[in-house]
Write a protein that holds these residues in place. Structure first.
Motif, PDB file in Angstrom:
ATOM      1  N   ALA A 174       0.829  -1.196   0.000  1.00  0.00           N
ATOM      2  CA  ALA A 174       0.000   0.000   0.000  1.00  0.00           C
ATOM      3  C   ALA A 174       0.861   1.241   0.000  1.00  0.00           C
ATOM      4  O   ALA A 174       1.884   1.284   0.664  1.00  0.00           O
ATOM      5  CB  ALA A 174      -0.914  -0.006   1.228  1.00  0.00           C
ATOM      6  N   ASN A 188      -3.305   5.901   0.440  1.00  0.00           N
ATOM      7  CA  ASN A 188      -4.525   5.155   0.744  1.00  0.00           C
ATOM      8  C   ASN A 188      -4.916   4.265  -0.431  1.00  0.00           C
ATOM      9  O   ASN A 188      -6.082   4.009  -0.674  1.00  0.00           O
ATOM     10  CB  ASN A 188      -5.668   6.118   1.079  1.00  0.00           C
ATOM     11  N   VAL A 189      -3.899   3.810  -1.178  1.00  0.00           N
ATOM     12  CA  VAL A 189      -4.137   2.972  -2.349  1.00  0.00           C
ATOM     13  C   VAL A 189      -3.452   1.628  -2.155  1.00  0.00           C
ATOM     14  O   VAL A 189      -2.266   1.552  -1.827  1.00  0.00           O
ATOM     15  CB  VAL A 189      -3.605   3.647  -3.632  1.00  0.00           C
ATOM     16  N   VAL A 190      -4.188   0.551  -2.339  1.00  0.00           N
ATOM     17  CA  VAL A 190      -3.612  -0.788  -2.357  1.00  0.00           C
ATOM     18  C   VAL A 190      -3.198  -1.093  -3.788  1.00  0.00           C
ATOM     19  O   VAL A 190      -3.986  -0.903  -4.722  1.00  0.00           O
ATOM     20  CB  VAL A 190      -4.621  -1.835  -1.840  1.00  0.00           C
ATOM     21  N   MET A 211     -11.372  -6.588  -1.453  1.00  0.00           N
ATOM     22  CA  MET A 211     -11.308  -5.499  -0.478  1.00  0.00           C
ATOM     23  C   MET A 211     -12.715  -5.068  -0.130  1.00  0.00           C
ATOM     24  O   MET A 211     -13.078  -3.900  -0.201  1.00  0.00           O
ATOM     25  CB  MET A 211     -10.522  -4.318  -1.047  1.00  0.00           C
ATOM     26  N   ALA A 219     -12.163  -4.116   4.224  1.00  0.00           N
ATOM     27  CA  ALA A 219     -11.205  -3.060   3.909  1.00  0.00           C
ATOM     28  C   ALA A 219     -11.736  -1.707   4.352  1.00  0.00           C
ATOM     29  O   ALA A 219     -12.916  -1.537   4.637  1.00  0.00           O
ATOM     30  CB  ALA A 219     -10.924  -3.047   2.409  1.00  0.00           C
ATOM     31  N   SER A 220     -10.816  -0.742   4.413  1.00  0.00           N
ATOM     32  CA  SER A 220     -11.219   0.619   4.764  1.00  0.00           C
ATOM     33  C   SER A 220     -12.153   1.164   3.692  1.00  0.00           C
ATOM     34  O   SER A 220     -11.926   0.974   2.497  1.00  0.00           O
ATOM     35  CB  SER A 220      -9.995   1.523   4.882  1.00  0.00           C
ATOM     36  N   ASN A 271     -13.718   3.436   1.011  1.00  0.00           N
ATOM     37  CA  ASN A 271     -13.166   4.372   0.026  1.00  0.00           C
ATOM     38  C   ASN A 271     -11.688   4.135  -0.296  1.00  0.00           C
ATOM     39  O   ASN A 271     -11.074   4.951  -0.982  1.00  0.00           O
ATOM     40  CB  ASN A 271     -13.359   5.831   0.474  1.00  0.00           C
ATOM     41  N   GLN A 272     -11.108   3.044   0.183  1.00  0.00           N
ATOM     42  CA  GLN A 272      -9.709   2.763  -0.141  1.00  0.00           C
ATOM     43  C   GLN A 272      -9.613   2.270  -1.579  1.00  0.00           C
ATOM     44  O   GLN A 272     -10.286   1.330  -1.983  1.00  0.00           O
ATOM     45  CB  GLN A 272      -9.120   1.732   0.810  1.00  0.00           C
ATOM     46  N   THR A 285     -13.802  -3.734  -4.161  1.00  0.00           N
ATOM     47  CA  THR A 285     -13.435  -2.754  -3.148  1.00  0.00           C
ATOM     48  C   THR A 285     -14.651  -2.352  -2.327  1.00  0.00           C
ATOM     49  O   THR A 285     -15.792  -2.623  -2.710  1.00  0.00           O
ATOM     50  CB  THR A 285     -12.826  -1.481  -3.779  1.00  0.00           C
ATOM     51  N   GLY A 337     -14.228   1.876  -3.055  1.00  0.00           N
ATOM     52  CA  GLY A 337     -12.970   2.472  -3.462  1.00  0.00           C
ATOM     53  C   GLY A 337     -12.785   2.376  -4.965  1.00  0.00           C
ATOM     54  O   GLY A 337     -13.238   1.425  -5.608  1.00  0.00           O
ATOM     55  N   SER A 383     -17.824   5.155  -6.753  1.00  0.00           N
ATOM     56  CA  SER A 383     -16.406   5.262  -7.107  1.00  0.00           C
ATOM     57  C   SER A 383     -16.198   4.665  -8.491  1.00  0.00           C
ATOM     58  O   SER A 383     -16.889   3.718  -8.881  1.00  0.00           O
ATOM     59  CB  SER A 383     -15.527   4.529  -6.091  1.00  0.00           C
TER      60      SER A 383
END
Length: 290
Positions: free
Chosen positions: A2, A5-7, A22, A26-27, A29-30, A51, A54, A76
């Motif tokens: 990562a 905030n991008v995987v 994700m 996952a978080s 909006n990541q 996501t 995200g 997104s």
């Protein structure tokens, strides 16, 4: 790994399938980069990426031999827009909202499987663009094939106010949808079909330089900015159950117009090489041809 905030998926070569999930774990909006700055992503099998609202994007080339399934789960975008990408078939899903767009670019042909796009869809390919599943677009759609045909069918729909724009530099364009349809600019050297089960509204130019144009809907409306042009071919306009308002037309051969309730004109009609045939059914059931 990562960064920010991008995987990211970097410099990966997979002989089978790859899944990047994700989802709710996952978080929120990541974002996910399926081909990060560290190198290209090559997958021989299928790719699945999910996501938790995200964005899904890339900075390097991605090649997938099987099906690519991408789901952002919310407002997104999916943006895989490098010209070196090479997909076989893609299934796209975004939530709703002004950012829930999907953009795919492919160096060859591409197939659209079952997809739901919460806003706008843009597909560009150097080969054929086809649909093997139902594609539902809440916003507008742009389909551009620079080296093949465009076929958008399988019960698909485009609900946006400017509708669907499609172009082919070397082939045909065939649009067949359910519900109402507003074609944006459509152009091809070959034949063009714009067919829907609902109201067809022509408010931009549909142009074929080498073949014919067919437009059909339950009824057909045309605005002052709508036009159909065929350089050497015929034009066929059919309202299957309602009225037909004819757009401006420049036709190389014959214009064939049909409606069960009535035919009117929005603006000018130019026939350069043939005739106009207009057919409608009177209330008594008799046919009249003028």
């Amino acid at each position: 790994g990562a960064w920010g905030n991008v995987v990211t998926v970097n410099n990966v070569s997979v002989s089978g399938d790859m899944i990047v999930n994700m989802g709710t774990a996952a978080s929120a909006n990541q974002a996910l980069s399926v081909a990060g700055p560290g190198g290209n992503t090559t997958i021989a099998g299928n790719l699945t990426a999910v996501t938790n609202n995200g964005a899904i994007g890339q900075t390097s080339t991605i090649t997938v031999g099987g099906t690519t399934s991408l789901n952002t789960g919310g407002n997104s975008p999916i943006t895989l827009n490098l010209t070196t990408n090479n997909f076989a078939s893609v299934q796209l899903r975004t939530g709703t909202g002004t950012s829930a767009n999907a953009t795919i670019v492919d160096t060859n042909g591409i197939d659209l499987g079952a997809s739901t796009i919460g806003n706008n869809l843009s597909i560009s390919a150097s080969g054929n663009i086809t649909t093997s599943g139902t594609v539902a677009v809440t916003g507008n759609a742009t389909l551009a094939a620079t080296g093949g045909n465009v076929t958008f069918a399988n019960g698909s729909s485009v609900a946006g106010t400017t509708g669907i724009a499609a172009s082919s530099t070397s082939g045909n364009v065939s649009i067949s949808t359910v519900g109402n349809l507003t074609p944006d600019a459509i152009s091809a050297p070959g034949r063009i079909q714009a067919i829907t089960t609902g109201v067809l509204t022509i408010n931009n130019t549909i142009s074929s330089t080498g073949a014919w144009v067919e437009a059909s809907g339950a009824s057909i409306n045309s605005t002052s900015t709508g036009a159909i042009t065929t350089t050497v071919g015929n034009s066929f306009l059919t309202a299957t159950s309602g009225s037909l308002v004819v757009p401006a037309m420049t036709v190389g051969l014959t214009a064939d117009l049909s409606s069960p309730t009535g035919i009117t004109q929005a603006t000018g009609l130019v026939i350069t090489g043939g005739n106009v045939t207009a057919t409608f059914t009177r209330p008594s059931g008799k046919m009249s041809k003028v």
